[in-house]
Design a protein around this motif. Structure first.
Motif, PDB file in Angstrom:
ATOM      1  N   ARG A   7       0.810  -1.212   0.029  1.00 19.03           N
ATOM      2  CA  ARG A   7      -0.115  -0.119  -0.057  1.00 19.03           C
ATOM      3  C   ARG A   7       0.865   1.312  -0.121  1.00 19.03           C
ATOM      4  O   ARG A   7       1.769   1.374   0.843  1.00 19.03           O
TER       5      ARG A   7
ATOM      6  N   LEU B  76       2.302   4.751   0.823  1.00 15.66           N
ATOM      7  CA  LEU B  76       2.062   5.774   1.933  1.00 15.66           C
ATOM      8  C   LEU B  76       2.197   7.158   1.369  1.00 15.66           C
ATOM      9  O   LEU B  76       1.385   7.939   1.627  1.00 15.66           O
TER      10      LEU B  76
ATOM     11  N   ARG C 257       7.280   5.867   0.191  1.00  9.50           N
ATOM     12  CA  ARG C 257       7.325   4.854   1.097  1.00  9.50           C
ATOM     13  C   ARG C 257       6.102   3.920   0.912  1.00  9.50           C
ATOM     14  O   ARG C 257       4.902   4.655   0.436  1.00  9.50           O
ATOM     15  N   TYR C 258       6.208   2.815   1.083  1.00 12.47           N
ATOM     16  CA  TYR C 258       4.852   1.662   0.997  1.00 12.47           C
ATOM     17  C   TYR C 258       4.665   1.046   2.370  1.00 12.47           C
ATOM     18  O   TYR C 258       5.895   0.734   2.967  1.00 12.47           O
ATOM     19  N   SER C 259       3.660   0.506   2.938  1.00 12.15           N
ATOM     20  CA  SER C 259       3.584  -0.407   3.955  1.00 12.15           C
ATOM     21  C   SER C 259       3.395  -1.688   3.213  1.00 12.15           C
ATOM     22  O   SER C 259       2.870  -1.727   2.032  1.00 12.15           O
TER      23      SER C 259
ATOM     24  N   LYS D 299       3.747  -6.457   3.384  1.00 13.46           N
ATOM     25  CA  LYS D 299       3.532  -7.636   4.059  1.00 13.46           C
ATOM     26  C   LYS D 299       4.094  -8.567   3.056  1.00 13.46           C
ATOM     27  O   LYS D 299       3.680  -8.620   1.799  1.00 13.46           O
TER      28      LYS D 299
ATOM     29  N   PRO E 112       6.873  -7.283   9.314  1.00 18.16           N
ATOM     30  CA  PRO E 112       6.524  -6.282   8.162  1.00 18.16           C
ATOM     31  C   PRO E 112       7.630  -6.032   7.219  1.00 18.16           C
ATOM     32  O   PRO E 112       8.855  -6.356   7.824  1.00 18.16           O
TER      33      PRO E 112
ATOM     34  N   ALA F 127       9.806  -3.232   4.995  1.00 24.28           N
ATOM     35  CA  ALA F 127      10.189  -2.036   4.677  1.00 24.28           C
ATOM     36  C   ALA F 127      10.304  -1.997   2.988  1.00 24.28           C
ATOM     37  O   ALA F 127      11.088  -2.749   2.560  1.00 24.28           O
TER      38      ALA F 127
ATOM     39  N   GLU G  84      10.619   0.940   0.181  1.00 22.32           N
ATOM     40  CA  GLU G  84      11.114   2.405  -0.363  1.00 22.32           C
ATOM     41  C   GLU G  84      11.379   2.561  -1.663  1.00 22.32           C
ATOM     42  O   GLU G  84      12.124   1.919  -2.329  1.00 22.32           O
TER      43      GLU G  84
ATOM     44  N   TYR H  30      13.398  -7.120   4.999  1.00 23.51           N
ATOM     45  CA  TYR H  30      12.511  -7.967   5.838  1.00 23.51           C
ATOM     46  C   TYR H  30      13.196  -8.996   6.604  1.00 23.51           C
ATOM     47  O   TYR H  30      14.044  -9.733   6.029  1.00 23.51           O
TER      48      TYR H  30
END
Length: 160
Positions: free
Chosen positions: A83, A85, A89-91, A93, A100, A102, A104, A114
């Motif tokens: 998703r 942000l 940046r993204y969130s 999984k 989580p 990371a 970018e 991760y």
């Protein structure tokens, strides 16, 4: 019709002279295909192929389903969720990561980091969108307490 949509997603990701920003949710929309090699410390290299299908879900959540098949016939499936942000940046999984991800974007690159396995085995990947807009070069390292255990090299292309 579906093939045209997949092709459109790949073409839409082509950088213009004014922008070379890598947008993973655009590049990976539809079908992509990767080929690469996993280099394990002290072992023979393992070739693999990755078949992926990505789609935007509700609430601007992007899902990428992947099947990784190794040359010896072993296969693994995993799912990424992203998703956006903000501009960089993204969130994120990953189904086979215990925490989580990371994520970018900087220009034509996507940086992922991760936890692969507890307590401290990490994967760090750099994906680079190539000037043709249809190819991504993926490099990654697996580390335990900062010591490299393995690395990968992969080329990913939009399927036609």
């Amino acid at each position: 019709m579906l093939t045209n949509l997949f092709l459109a997603a790949c073409i839409a990701s082509a950088p213009t002279p004014l922008s070379v920003e890598f947008r993973p949710e655009i590049f990976f929309s539809g079908v992509t295909h990767g080929q690469g090699t996993l280099y394990l410390r002290g072992r023979s290299p393992r070739r693999f192929v990755v078949q992926s299908k990505g789609e935007m879900l509700q609430s601007q959540l992007f899902r990428l389903e992947q099947t990784v098949t190794f040359a010896n016939g072993g296969a693994e499936s995993r799912t990424f969720y992203l998703r956006r942000l903000d501009r960089q940046r993204y969130s994120a999984k990953l189904s086979d990561a215990p925490g989580p991800v990371a994520a970018e974007v900087r220009g034509n690159s996507l940086h992922l980091r991760y936890l692969l396995r507890r307590p401290a085995i990490y994967m760090e990947q750099w994906l680079y969108l190539q000037p043709d807009g249809k190819t991504v070069v993926n490099t990654g390292k697996v580390k335990l307490l900062g010591v490299e255990l393995a690395h990968i090299s992969e080329t990913i292309v939009c399927a036609s």
